[in-house]
Motif scaffolding. Structure first.
Motif, PDB file in Angstrom:
ATOM      1  N   THR A  75      47.525   5.716  19.905  1.00 19.53           N
ATOM      2  CA  THR A  75      48.064   5.436  18.580  1.00 19.53           C
ATOM      3  C   THR A  75      46.957   5.232  17.554  1.00 19.53           C
ATOM      4  N   SER A  76      45.926   4.490  17.920  1.00 13.94           N
ATOM      5  CA  SER A  76      44.853   4.237  16.955  1.00 13.94           C
ATOM      6  C   SER A  76      44.029   5.492  16.696  1.00 13.94           C
ATOM      7  N   ILE A  77      43.856   6.344  17.691  1.00 13.23           N
ATOM      8  CA  ILE A  77      43.127   7.598  17.457  1.00 13.23           C
ATOM      9  C   ILE A  77      43.933   8.510  16.538  1.00 13.23           C
ATOM     10  N   LEU A  78      45.237   8.582  16.753  1.00 13.11           N
ATOM     11  CA  LEU A  78      46.064   9.388  15.849  1.00 13.11           C
ATOM     12  C   LEU A  78      46.109   8.771  14.460  1.00 13.11           C
ATOM     13  N   GLY A  79      46.158   7.439  14.383  1.00 14.36           N
ATOM     14  CA  GLY A  79      46.114   6.782  13.079  1.00 14.36           C
ATOM     15  C   GLY A  79      44.801   7.033  12.363  1.00 14.36           C
ATOM     16  N   LEU A  80      43.693   6.983  13.086  1.00  9.89           N
ATOM     17  CA  LEU A  80      42.393   7.283  12.485  1.00  9.89           C
ATOM     18  C   LEU A  80      42.305   8.742  12.060  1.00  9.89           C
ATOM     19  N   ARG A  81      42.838   9.607  12.888  1.00 11.97           N
ATOM     20  CA  ARG A  81      42.733  11.035  12.606  1.00 11.97           C
ATOM     21  C   ARG A  81      43.457  11.411  11.316  1.00 11.97           C
ATOM     22  N   TYR A  82      44.617  10.832  11.095  1.00 15.41           N
ATOM     23  CA  TYR A  82      45.405  11.243   9.943  1.00 15.41           C
ATOM     24  C   TYR A  82      45.291  10.298   8.748  1.00 15.41           C
ATOM     25  N   SER A  83      44.429   9.287   8.838  1.00 14.27           N
ATOM     26  CA  SER A  83      44.212   8.440   7.672  1.00 14.27           C
ATOM     27  C   SER A  83      42.869   8.739   7.002  1.00 14.27           C
ATOM     28  N   GLN A  84      42.155   9.721   7.508  1.00 12.56           N
ATOM     29  CA  GLN A  84      40.853  10.060   6.939  1.00 12.56           C
ATOM     30  C   GLN A  84      40.922  11.391   6.215  1.00 12.56           C
ATOM     31  N   HIS A  85      39.931  11.589   5.390  1.00 12.97           N
ATOM     32  CA  HIS A  85      39.780  12.864   4.695  1.00 12.97           C
ATOM     33  C   HIS A  85      39.633  13.969   5.739  1.00 12.97           C
ATOM     34  N   PRO A  86      40.223  15.143   5.512  1.00 19.26           N
ATOM     35  CA  PRO A  86      40.185  16.194   6.546  1.00 19.26           C
ATOM     36  C   PRO A  86      38.775  16.556   7.032  1.00 19.26           C
ATOM     37  N   TRP A  87      37.764  16.418   6.194  1.00 19.90           N
ATOM     38  CA  TRP A  87      36.410  16.764   6.620  1.00 19.90           C
ATOM     39  C   TRP A  87      35.796  15.679   7.504  1.00 19.90           C
ATOM     40  N   ASN A  88      36.348  14.470   7.466  1.00 21.57           N
ATOM     41  CA  ASN A  88      35.805  13.356   8.244  1.00 21.57           C
ATOM     42  C   ASN A  88      36.611  13.059   9.500  1.00 21.57           C
ATOM     43  N   ARG A  89      37.629  13.829   9.752  1.00 18.96           N
ATOM     44  CA  ARG A  89      38.494  13.546  10.897  1.00 18.96           C
ATOM     45  C   ARG A  89      37.743  13.770  12.205  1.00 18.96           C
ATOM     46  N   PRO A  90      38.007  12.892  13.180  1.00 22.20           N
ATOM     47  CA  PRO A  90      37.440  13.135  14.504  1.00 22.20           C
ATOM     48  C   PRO A  90      38.050  14.395  15.102  1.00 22.20           C
ATOM     49  N   GLY A  91      37.324  15.035  15.977  1.00 21.38           N
ATOM     50  CA  GLY A  91      37.793  16.280  16.569  1.00 21.38           C
ATOM     51  C   GLY A  91      38.928  16.077  17.550  1.00 21.38           C
ATOM     52  N   TRP A  92      39.409  17.192  18.060  1.00 19.17           N
ATOM     53  CA  TRP A  92      40.510  17.161  19.018  1.00 19.17           C
ATOM     54  C   TRP A  92      40.075  16.598  20.363  1.00 19.17           C
ATOM     55  N   VAL A  93      38.765  16.511  20.589  1.00 19.15           N
ATOM     56  CA  VAL A  93      38.269  15.967  21.856  1.00 19.15           C
ATOM     57  C   VAL A  93      38.732  14.530  22.028  1.00 19.15           C
ATOM     58  N   THR A  94      38.731  13.768  20.952  1.00 20.26           N
ATOM     59  CA  THR A  94      39.139  12.367  21.040  1.00 20.26           C
ATOM     60  C   THR A  94      40.626  12.242  21.383  1.00 20.26           C
ATOM     61  N   VAL A  95      41.431  13.115  20.820  1.00 17.51           N
ATOM     62  CA  VAL A  95      42.865  13.103  21.138  1.00 17.51           C
ATOM     63  C   VAL A  95      43.082  13.495  22.600  1.00 17.51           C
ATOM     64  N   LEU A  96      42.349  14.509  23.058  1.00 15.62           N
ATOM     65  CA  LEU A  96      42.481  14.931  24.453  1.00 15.62           C
ATOM     66  C   LEU A  96      42.000  13.843  25.414  1.00 15.62           C
ATOM     67  N   LEU A  97      40.912  13.145  25.070  1.00 20.74           N
ATOM     68  CA  LEU A  97      40.439  12.049  25.916  1.00 20.74           C
ATOM     69  C   LEU A  97      41.450  10.909  25.977  1.00 20.74           C
ATOM     70  N   SER A  98      42.086  10.608  24.844  1.00 22.00           N
ATOM     71  CA  SER A  98      43.089   9.535  24.858  1.00 22.00           C
ATOM     72  C   SER A  98      44.329   9.953  25.649  1.00 22.00           C
ATOM     73  N   LEU A  99      44.705  11.233  25.579  1.00 23.40           N
ATOM     74  CA  LEU A  99      45.820  11.722  26.398  1.00 23.40           C
ATOM     75  C   LEU A  99      45.456  11.705  27.881  1.00 23.40           C
ATOM     76  N   LEU A 100      44.190  11.980  28.194  1.00 26.99           N
ATOM     77  CA  LEU A 100      43.718  11.898  29.575  1.00 26.99           C
ATOM     78  C   LEU A 100      43.786  10.465  30.085  1.00 26.99           C
ATOM     79  N   LEU A 101      43.406   9.508  29.251  1.00 29.35           N
ATOM     80  CA  LEU A 101      43.510   8.101  29.632  1.00 29.35           C
ATOM     81  C   LEU A 101      44.962   7.694  29.879  1.00 29.35           C
ATOM     82  N   LEU A 102      45.858   8.156  29.029  1.00 29.92           N
ATOM     83  CA  LEU A 102      47.276   7.858  29.222  1.00 29.92           C
ATOM     84  C   LEU A 102      47.803   8.482  30.511  1.00 29.92           C
ATOM     85  N   ALA A 103      47.401   9.726  30.786  1.00 33.74           N
ATOM     86  CA  ALA A 103      47.848  10.397  32.009  1.00 33.74           C
ATOM     87  C   ALA A 103      47.330   9.693  33.255  1.00 33.74           C
TER      88      ALA A 103
END
Length: 172
Positions: A75-103
């Protein structure tokens, strides 16, 4: 200007939640695997016929806490991803790592822990069993591999979100 300030405040609180959750989860995994598990093993937990009952309770509770941490991290990675300017957004790697942690937390909670406790449960009280089933070693190996994966993913996410970057500001 007020909207840029609110975006910065929002992403700051998400980052604090993320870093605190990652730090808590990483330290609790290391404490459980480095202190509690070896202490239980050296105290003779594996030779006790009731070790499955005694082991299931703390590990089940810890797995529930892991699920909560994994949900907060995603939730916090998705919140960070979509609350920042598009050029400053973290990459998809962070979302994939958080999904891996959930899995991995889901597999531990609903796969490894119930299977290990079921294998260790003594159903016939009249026959004393002194050895573990061979499949218990395979489950232990899978559990340790998943814990190594969780430690690596947690450490990588901590490193990715804790490093200093030069953000791109909005042009006015």
């Amino acid at each position: 200007m007020a909207s840029a300030s609110s975006l910065q405040d929002s992403s700051s609180s998400w980052k604090v939640i993320l870093l605190l959750t990652l730090g808590f989860w990483l330290s609790s995994i290391l404490m459980l695997d480095g202190i509690v598990m070896p202490a239980l093993y050296t105290s003779g937990m594996m030779t006790d016929p009731n070790f499955a009952i005694a082991g299931y309770s703390p590990f089940s509770l810890f797995n529930q806490i892991e699920l909560l941490c994994a949900g907060l991290i995603l939730t916090s990675i998705l919140g960070l991803r979509y609350s920042q300017h598009p050029w400053n957004r973290p990459g998809w790697v962070t979302v994939l790592l958080s999904l891996l942690l959930l899995a991995t937390a889901l597999v531990d909670t609903y796969g490894f822990t119930p299977q290990m406790s079921a294998l260790g449960l003594q159903l016939n009280w009249f026959v004393k069993s002194s050895q573990l089933p061979a499949s218990m070693n395979q489950l232990h190996l899978g559990y340790w591999l998943f814990d190594g994966l969780k430690i690596t993913a947690n450490g990588l996410l901590l490193w990715l979100y804790n490093r200093k970057t030069n953000p791109v500001t909005m042009m006015e």
